[in-house]
Design an enzyme around this catalytic site. Structure first.
Site, PDB file in Angstrom:
ATOM      1  CD  GLN A 141      -2.314   1.505   2.751  1.00 17.62           C
ATOM      2  OE1 GLN A 141      -2.130   2.608   3.245  1.00 17.62           O
ATOM      3  NE2 GLN A 141      -2.890   0.518   3.408  1.00 17.62           N
ATOM      4  CG  HIS A 143       1.328   7.365   2.739  1.00 14.55           C
ATOM      5  ND1 HIS A 143       2.250   7.584   3.748  1.00 14.55           N
ATOM      6  CD2 HIS A 143       0.343   6.624   3.292  1.00 14.55           C
ATOM      7  CE1 HIS A 143       1.833   7.000   4.866  1.00 14.55           C
ATOM      8  NE2 HIS A 143       0.680   6.409   4.604  1.00 14.55           N
ATOM      9  CD  GLU A 170      -3.594   6.163   4.503  1.00 12.10           C
ATOM     10  OE1 GLU A 170      -4.150   6.564   5.550  1.00 12.10           O
ATOM     11  OE2 GLU A 170      -2.611   5.392   4.507  1.00 12.10           O
ATOM     12  CD  GLU A 221      -4.649   2.104   6.322  1.00 15.08           C
ATOM     13  OE1 GLU A 221      -4.538   0.867   6.304  1.00 15.08           O
ATOM     14  OE2 GLU A 221      -3.793   2.874   5.844  1.00 15.08           O
ATOM     15  CD  GLN A 296      -2.270   2.189   9.176  1.00 18.68           C
ATOM     16  OE1 GLN A 296      -1.536   2.763   8.405  1.00 18.68           O
ATOM     17  NE2 GLN A 296      -3.346   2.789   9.679  1.00 18.68           N
ATOM     18  CG  ASP A 335       2.569   3.905   8.145  1.00 22.65           C
ATOM     19  OD1 ASP A 335       3.220   3.730   9.173  1.00 22.65           O
ATOM     20  OD2 ASP A 335       1.332   4.063   8.137  1.00 22.65           O
ATOM     21  CB  SER A 362      -0.113   0.356   6.402  1.00 28.83           C
ATOM     22  OG  SER A 362       0.687   0.698   7.507  1.00 28.83           O
TER      23      SER A 362
END
Length: 554
Positions: A141, A143, A170, A221, A296, A335, A362
C-alpha cells in the site's frame, strides 16, 4: 584529547536518532514489563469471569469488551492449558498448520499472547509471519499526497503508483476542505494506472465516512483503538462506539480496518506502567471483537517510541505477528520514517518484507517525503530503485515492479488529462494544459504551477455538501472521452454492492477478481509450500531497466 574514531562515529546518521533507557513506570518498555499481568482465564456459565488475574467486577471497559467478544470460548480452556513455550513452538513448527495454530491462539488471553511471542527471536517471528499471514500473496500500500493538495499531481502520482504495483493507495490533506478533491483525484488516477486499485482519503472519521458513502473512496483504516481506558475515553470513544462505526462502513460496502500501534498509550501519557506490546495486544483483541477484518499496526505514527527503546523494533514485528495470530489482515506499517540511518530504516522494513505480510507497507510514500502529508514514510519515491533491487537481490516479492521512464510519462500524462476532463464535466475549477504538462513530468509539488486556492476550496466545499456521487464520476469520465477509466470506476462502485472485498485481506486484481484469505488462503508449511514467485513474476522483478542485457552485447 578525543578519539578520532569516536569523533567520526558521532557524525554518523544513526547518532542523530533519539534513544532512551527503559522507564517502566511511564510505560517506556517495549516488551515484558514487570507490571504486565500474568495470564489466567476462568469461565463460568459460558462467560469469562476472570481475565489475566482480574475478576470480572474489576474489569475496565477494555477487559469487558475483550472478555465478551474477542476470545473464542469454545477453545479457550483447552488453549490456555498449553504452556506459552509450547504454543510458540507450534507457531514456528512447519508441521503444524496455520488453522491448527489459530484454534489455539484465538482462544488465549492477551497476557498469554504476549508471553507466547516473548519466547521468539526475530528470525522465529519472521518464520511465523510467513505461515500466519492471512492471504498467501503479499501486497503493498502507498501514500499519495502533496503539500499543495494539488489534484492534478495526485492523479498523476496515483496512476504511476498503480503501475508500480501498489494494490491500495491512501491520501490525506493539508487543508481539510480539500478532502473531496483529493479523494476523487487518487480514486480516478489510480484507476487510470490499473483498474481495481483500492483507495482511501484519511481525514477525521465523520468526513471520511461521508466520502465513502458518496462513493469517492473504497476503504478506510484510520479508525484508531487504544490499550488503556483513559487514552480511549480521551477521544470520547469506547470499543463499542468503534465497533458501531465499523459496522457503518461495512453496511455501505466499504472495506475497513482499525489502526493501533505500540507506543501510543505511552505517547499520550497513560500507559499504566504496562509494556507497549501488552497494551497493543489489547488493541488487537478489540479489533477482533469488533468484527473488523483487519488492522493497520506496527507502531505506525508512534514508531519513534519503540524505536528509541531496547528491543523496540522486535516488539513492532511481534505486534504484526499477533494480529495474524488473531486471524486478522495485517497492514504492517513501515509508513513513518523513524531514523536518520538508512541501515536502520532498511533493517526495520526487511522484518516484514522478507516473510511477506498482507500489506508490507501501510504507506510506502509514492511521492518524495517532502510532499508526504503523513509526516514522511520509511521509504519514499526516491527509494523505488533500491526497493526493486532488494527484491531482485533476495528473490523476494515486495509487491512492486520496476517500470521504465516512458511507461511513467505515458500513464502520468493520461491521468492528468483524465482529471482535467472530469473537472470540466463536473463544473469544477479549470485544470490547464500547463498543469497537465507539468504533472506529466513532475517529481514534487514545487514542479507544479500554483492553483487558485480560494476557488478550489469553494468548489471542494460545494462538492462535499452537494449531490455528486461516484456515479457522476462515471458519467463525467465517459462524457469526457475516457470510457475505459469510466468502466474501471464503475467496476469499483459495483464492488461496493457485492461486498466481496469485505473478506479478510481482500484486494482486487487487474480483472476485478477478489484475491483474499478466502480464495488465496495462506497454506505455508515449509519449503515448497505457500507463496512462491511464479516464473512470470520473477521475470518482472529481475528485469530492472538499468540491468545490462547480455543479448545486446556484441
Amino acid at each position: 584529547m578525543r578519539s578520532k574514531r569516536f569523533e567520526a562515529l558521532e557524525k554518523r546518521p544513526v547518532n542523530k536518532d533519539g534513544f532512551i533507557g527503559e522507564w517502566v513506570d511511564e510505560g517506556l518498555v517495549a516488551m515484558e514489563s514487570i507490571n504486565d499481568p500474568k495470564s489466567s482465564l476462568k469461565i463460568e456459565d459460558g462467560k469469562i469471569v476472570e481475565l489475566d488475574g482480574k475478576k470480572r467486577e474489576k474489569f475496565d471497559m477494555i477487559d469487558r469488551f475483550i472478555a465478551d467478544y474477542a476470545i473464542n470460548l469454545e477453545n479457550a480452556e483447552e488453549a490456555m492449558k498449553f504452556s506459552s513455550l509450547e504454543i510458540a513452538r507450534k507457531i514456528v513448527d512447519i508441521h503444524v498448520s496455520r488453522d491448527e495454530v489459530l484454534d489455539i491462539t484465538t482462544g488465549i488471553t492477551p497476557a498469554k499472547m504476549t508471553e507466547v511471542v516473548a519466547h521468539m527471536n526475530v528470525v522465529e517471528m519472521m518464520m511465523a509471519v510467513q505461515k500466519m499471514r492471512a492471504r498467501k500473496t503479499p501486497s503493498n500500500q502507498c501514500h499519495v499526497t502533496n503539500l499543495r493538495d494539488n489534484p492534478v499531481l495526485i492523479a498523476a502520482d496515483a496512476a504511476e503508483a498503480a503501475i508500480r504495483g501498489f494494490d491500495e493507495q491512501e491520501t490525506t490533506i493539508g487543508i481539510v476542505r480539500y478532502a473531496p478533491f483529493n479523494a476523487i483525484s487518487i480514486f480516478v488516477g489510480a484507476q487510470v494506472g490499473r483498474g481495481g486499485i483500492l483507495t482511501q482519503c484519511s481525514v477525521e472519521e465523520a468526513t471520511e465516512l461521508e466520502l465513502g458513502m458518496k462513493g469517492f473512496t473504497s476503504y478506510a483504516e484510520t479508525v484508531s483503538v487504544y490499550g488503556t481506558e483513559q487514552v480511549f475515553t480521551d477521544g470520547d470513544d469506547t470499543p463499542w462506539s468503534k465497533a458501531f462505526l465499523a459496522s457503518a462502513y461495512a453496511s455501505r460496502g466499504l472495506k475497513m480496518r482499525f489502526t493501533s500501534g505500540t507506543g501510543s498509550e505511552a505517547l499520550m501519557g497513560n500507559a499504566e506502567g504496562k509494556s507497549m506490546l501488552y497494551l497493543e495486544t489489547r488493541c488487537i483483541y478489540i479489533t477482533r471483537g469488533s468484527g473488523v477484518q483487519g488492522l493497520q499496526n506496527g507502531s505506525v505514527s508512534c514508531i519513534g517510541m519503540p524505536g528509541s527503546l531496547p528491543g523496540g523494533i522486535r516488539a513492532v514485528l511481534a505486534e504484526n505477528l499477533i494480529a495474524m495470530l488473531m486471524d486478522l489482515e495485517c497492514a504492517s506499517a513501515n509508513d513513518q520514517t523513524f531514523s536518520h540511518s538508512d541501515i536502520r530504516r532498511t533493517a526495520r522494513t526487511l522484518l516484514q518484507m522478507l516473510p511477506g505480510t498482507d500489506f508490507i507497507f501501510s504507506g510506502y510514500s509514492a511521492v518524495p517525503n517532502c510532499d508526504n502529508m503523513f509526516a514522511g514514510s520509511n521509504f519514499d519515491a526516491e527509494d523505488f530503485d533500491d526497493y526493486n533491487i532488494l527484491q531482485r537481490d533476495l528473490k523476494v516479492d515486495g509487491g512492486l515492479r520496476p517500470i521504465s521512464e516512458s511507461e511513467a510519462i505515458k500513464v502520468r500524462n493520461k491521468a492528468a488529462r483524465v482529471i482535467q476532463g472530469l473537472f470540466k464535466e463536473l463544473g469544477l475549477p479549470e485544470i490547464t494544459d500547463e498543469e497537465v504538462e507539468a504533472a506529466t513530468y513532475a517529481h514534487e509539488s514545487k514542479d507544479m504551477p500554483e492553483r487558485d486556492v480560494v476557488e478550489d476550496l469553494k468548489a471542494a466545499e460545494e462538492l462535499i455538501k452537494g449531490d455528486i456521487t461516484g456515479i457522476d464520476l462515471v458519467k463525467g469520465l465517459s462524457k469526457s472521452g475516457f470510457d475505459d477509466v469510466a468502466k474501471s470506476v464503475l467496476g469499483m462502485l459495483k464492488q461496493r454492492i457485492s461486498g466481496d472485498y469485505l473478506q479478510t485481506s481482500a484486494i482486487l486484481n487487474k480483472d476485478f477478481k477478489i484475491v483474499s484469505a478466502i480464495n488465496d488462503k495462506n497454506d505455508y508449511m515449509g519449503p515448497g509450500s505457500g507463496y512462491r514467485l511464479s516464473d512470470e513474476r520473477w521475470e518482472e522483478i529481475k528485469n530492472i531497466p538499468n540491468a545490462i542485457n547480455p543479448e545486446s552485447i556484441d
